[in-house]
Design a protein around this motif. Structure first.
Motif, short mmCIF file in Angstrom:
data_model
loop_
_atom_site.label_atom_id
_atom_site.label_comp_id
_atom_site.label_asym_id
_atom_site.label_seq_id
_atom_site.Cartn_x
_atom_site.Cartn_y
_atom_site.Cartn_z
N PRO A 14 0.83 -1.20 0.00
CA PRO A 14 0.00 0.00 0.00
C PRO A 14 0.87 1.25 0.00
O PRO A 14 1.93 1.28 0.60
N ASP A 15 0.36 2.28 -0.69
CA ASP A 15 1.09 3.55 -0.79
C ASP A 15 0.55 4.47 0.30
O ASP A 15 -0.42 5.19 0.08
N LEU A 16 1.17 4.44 1.49
CA LEU A 16 0.65 5.19 2.62
C LEU A 16 1.57 6.36 2.98
O LEU A 16 2.78 6.29 2.77
N PHE A 17 0.95 7.41 3.51
CA PHE A 17 1.71 8.57 3.98
C PHE A 17 1.26 8.84 5.42
O PHE A 17 0.29 9.55 5.64
N PRO A 18 1.94 8.22 6.40
CA PRO A 18 1.46 8.29 7.79
C PRO A 18 1.82 9.60 8.49
O PRO A 18 2.92 10.12 8.32
N GLY A 19 0.86 10.09 9.24
CA GLY A 19 1.08 11.28 10.05
C GLY A 19 0.71 10.99 11.49
O GLY A 19 0.23 9.90 11.81
N ALA A 20 0.96 11.97 12.36
CA ALA A 20 0.68 11.77 13.77
C ALA A 20 0.27 13.10 14.39
O ALA A 20 0.34 14.15 13.74
N THR A 21 -0.14 13.03 15.64
CA THR A 21 -0.53 14.26 16.34
C THR A 21 0.37 14.45 17.56
O THR A 21 1.06 13.54 17.99
N GLU A 22 0.36 15.68 18.09
CA GLU A 22 0.98 15.91 19.38
C GLU A 22 0.17 16.97 20.09
O GLU A 22 -0.40 17.86 19.45
N ASN A 23 0.10 16.84 21.41
CA ASN A 23 -0.64 17.81 22.21
C ASN A 23 0.31 18.54 23.15
O ASN A 23 0.66 18.02 24.20
N PRO A 24 0.71 19.77 22.78
CA PRO A 24 1.67 20.50 23.63
C PRO A 24 1.02 21.00 24.92
O PRO A 24 1.72 21.52 25.78
N PHE A 25 -0.30 20.85 25.04
CA PHE A 25 -1.02 21.48 26.14
C PHE A 25 -1.41 20.51 27.25
O PHE A 25 -2.23 20.83 28.10
N ALA A 26 -0.87 19.30 27.22
CA ALA A 26 -1.17 18.34 28.28
C ALA A 26 0.13 17.92 28.95
O ALA A 26 1.16 17.78 28.29
#
Lengths: 135, 346
Positions: free
Chosen positions: B156-168
């Motif tokens: 599969p041709d995937l482009f993975p991303g992620a999140t971050e929460n600087p406020f916790a």
């Protein structure tokens, strides 16, 4: 888990004698389970990474996160799911600073092997190779 | 305004180094695909990609995979949210494979909100993997292997991303966690909604010290508040969300009248975008209008947010164009985003 390579003869012995190993596990389990539960609130995942998570058991997290806190930690550092409980990762991060090997918390932990749940982590370390490769 | 053409691949837009705009739309709450399409059409001209959330806050909605496929059919490049809350590693692998087959490349790998805050809190939470391991999983699939080691043909041709929460909390660990995510395979980062700009700036300072802004493009999350009660709800009932007293006070001063409080909400959002432009190392903005997609056009106009894909009409000319843009042509971020993205790891 980082294990010294000189354990290899011992590992070969364990692998050659699976029934003896099983008996040993049954003997060790009650002691390991009760002592780790008392000291760390151990959930017996069978693949202990306590030393890499600031001597705080990550399995106490309601999401069983082994790679760091989720984004839902409350402003006071408490868990989003159990408001009365301090986030295990807030504790883990704080405690890891006191450890000489504090960089270990930055290692990306592989997915849990659920087939090892309830087994002896101590024995699993000594036997080695029971943990399968995962992401 | 002339209507932008079809969406180029989000990965190519990111690589151009131009300031990016993404936007999250609300999930469908019925079986009508037109609901998703309507929301997407409200934002499509103003963004580079559209995020499709996966059972937000543990409340059941239409499958994010289905919604993303509807968007892909519309010619929009979707960013599919994939959470570990409802699916074990088998389901995650088949979903990622299915997403790729449906033309969905961008997958945002999340742990997921716990379902205790959702509408069915007595369900069994899964959490077989966490976001970090999910990123690793997406990378493994991309390399053409299932977790079992079995080969995938074609991969599969995937482009993975992620999140971050600087406020916790733990605040000191957040930049390090972002580093872990980059190491696990995240190719872009979208952050939690920013109301506390000072805390975000402190977070980004540490991120720059670690050199992470050069390794992975970071999009700052921003969202307009619709009313003072909505702000209080976010602060009190959504864990990990920090709504500052100053923002709440302004919303309260605007009064209960809808038009005035909405105007104030948009004004605050635009001001936060302007303040975040001063923060170095950002690759763009991620709008989260929280079921208020109508506000996106207004925010984009006032904050001069322009999708980078508009400057990429001819993909071959992209690099040359970003050269000229660095001289000050682009009404967007400062030049740092440009420099960053050219060095950005492929």
């Amino acid at each position: 888990m980082a294990v010294p390579s000189n354990l290899e003869p011992l590992r070969r012995f364990f692998r050659r004698h699976p029934r003896l190993t099983r008996s040993l596990e049954l003997a060790v389990l009650p002691f390991e389970a009760s002592s780790k539960k008392l000291a760390f609130g151990c959930k017996m995942c069978g693949q202990c990474i306590l030393h890499e998570t600031g001597m705080t058991c990550p399995m106490g997290c309601p999401k069983t996160l082994r790679n760091g806190p989720c984004g839902g930690v409350r402003m006071d550092g408490h868990c989003e799911v159990v408001p009365g409980m301090m986030c295990v990762w807030v504790k883990a991060e704080r405690r890891s600073r006191w450890l000489p090997w504090r960089g270990a918390i930055l290692r990306v932990q592989p997915a849990l092997d659920w087939s090892l749940k309830g087994s002896s982590a101590w024995l699993n370390v000594m036997i080695g190779g029971r943990q399968k490769e995962s992401p | 305004m002339n209507r932008p053409g079809p969406f180029p691949r989000f990965e190519d837009v990111l690589r151009s180094g131009m300031p990016i705009v993404t936007c999250e739309i609300a999930s469908g709450d019925g079986a009508d695909p037109q609901d998703i399409v309507r929301r997407a059409r409200l934002v499509r001209d103003h963004v580079d990609a559209v995020n499709v959330p996966d059972n937000t806050a543990g409340v059941v909605h239409m499958s994010a995979l289905a919604a993303a496929a509807i968007l892909a059919r519309e010619g929009i490049d979707p960013i599919l949210h994939v959470t570990c809350r409802d699916r074990n590693r088998l389901a995650l692998q088949s979903d990622l494979l299915g997403a790729s087959a449906l033309g969905i490349r961008n997958v945002l790998c999340l742990t997921g909100d716990h379902l205790i805050h959702g509408d069915q809190p007595n369900a069994k939470p899964v959490f077989d993997l966490d976001s970090m391991q999910l990123l690793g999983l997406a990378a493994a699939l991309r390399r053409g292997r299932y977790l079992s080691g079995r080969e995938i043909e074609p991969a599969p041709d995937l482009f993975p991303g992620a999140t971050e929460n600087p406020f916790a909390p733990p605040y000191d660990f957040r930049p390090l966690r972002l580093m872990k995510k980059a190491e696990a395979g995240a190719r872009f980062i979208q952050t939690q909604i920013t109301y506390n700009v000072a805390r975000f700036a402190a977070f980004m300072e540490r991120v720059r010290d670690l050199g992470l802004d050069k390794r992975v493009p970071i999009l700052a999350g921003v969202a307009p508040l619709r009313s003072a009660p909505a702000g209080r709800f976010l602060r009190d009932r959504v864990p990990g969300m920090e709504v500052t007293d100053a923002v709440l006070r302004r919303m309260e001063q605007a009064g209960p009248e809808r038009a005035r409080s909405e105007e104030e909400g948009i004004r605050i959002c635009v001001e936060i975008v302007e303040q975040l432009r001063e923060v170095k190392g950002l690759a763009g903005f991620h709008l989260m209008p929280i079921r208020w997609e109508e506000a996106v056009a207004e925010i984009a106009a006032r904050a001069r947010l322009k999708p980078a894909r508009l400057s990429l009409a001819a993909p071959v000319a992209a690099v040359a164009r970003s050269e000229t843009a660095a001289d000050g042509g682009v009404p967007g971020l400062d030049g740092s985003a440009l420099h960053r993205s050219r060095e950005h790891r492929a």
